[in-house]
Design an enzyme around this catalytic site. Sequence first.
Site, PDB file in Angstrom:
ATOM      1  CD  GLU A  81      -2.924  -1.206   0.340  1.00  0.00           C
ATOM      2  OE1 GLU A  81      -3.198  -0.140  -0.250  1.00  0.00           O
ATOM      3  OE2 GLU A  81      -3.518  -2.286   0.122  1.00  0.00           O
ATOM      4  CE  LYS A 110      -4.570 -10.851   4.783  1.00  0.00           C
ATOM      5  NZ  LYS A 110      -3.449 -10.857   3.803  1.00  0.00           N
ATOM      6  N   GLY A 133      -1.068  -7.969  -5.552  1.00  0.00           N
ATOM      7  CA  GLY A 133      -0.994  -7.753  -6.997  1.00  0.00           C
ATOM      8  C   GLY A 133      -2.372  -7.503  -7.569  1.00  0.00           C
TER       9      GLY A 133
END
Length: 244
Positions: free
Chosen positions: A7, A22, A119
């Site tokens: 980012e 996560k 990506g």
Amino acid sequence: QAKGFAEADPTADVDGLDAAAKIAILASIAFNSRVTIDDVHAEGIRNITPLDLEIAKDMGYCVKLLAHAHRTEEGIDVRVHPTMLPLSHQLATVNGVYNAIYVVGDAVGETMFFGEGAGSGPAASAVMGDVMEAARNLRCGCTGRIGCTCYRHLPVKPVEETQSRYFLRMQVEDRPGVLASVASVLGNNGVSIAQIIQKSRQGDSAEIVVITDTVLERNFRDSLTIFREMSMIREISSVLRVYG
């Protein structure tokens, strides 16, 4: 960032916050008990140096940022931190933009899920998957076909009560008795040494590397506090957890 993998502000990746979010989700699913990002102890990669990577490789390890969740009798052990992994471990082959989820189950044994985690293509695929899921729910007049499975209320272990092996690299005075003093501090705090190596000398300083057995984090932190107060310890250069 130039390749589109990070980012504009990469803090969430560099400091392990993305991995913490996560693993909170994955731990909630795996253990059927709610885990939030605030429950996850997170350490990033800012303090990892090229020298750490070189020493790890010489000792048969690589360094990876791992998100860890383990069900124990005392509760859920969940944390994110750089970890020294044996080069023979499956996760040691995960490089570049690839991510992997490594699962060990009582009956299924070891499994691993592997794929690109950044990506334009993988991101677009994930976004469109969410859009299609929302469209199906709207079409069917529902809000999701799988509900929350968090029916347990398991405690999350404080990081001080977790156990790990540790890699410790320090700059010390190059004189007799220093290694014995280091070993004494660790032993007096319940930290057992698996390996200790003197790596190099520079003037009146020497670099030593210690790898511990599996020890309580609280005991290891107490040892570090004492080391920082000892004049013979010039610098604590690096602290890493070791897998296994």
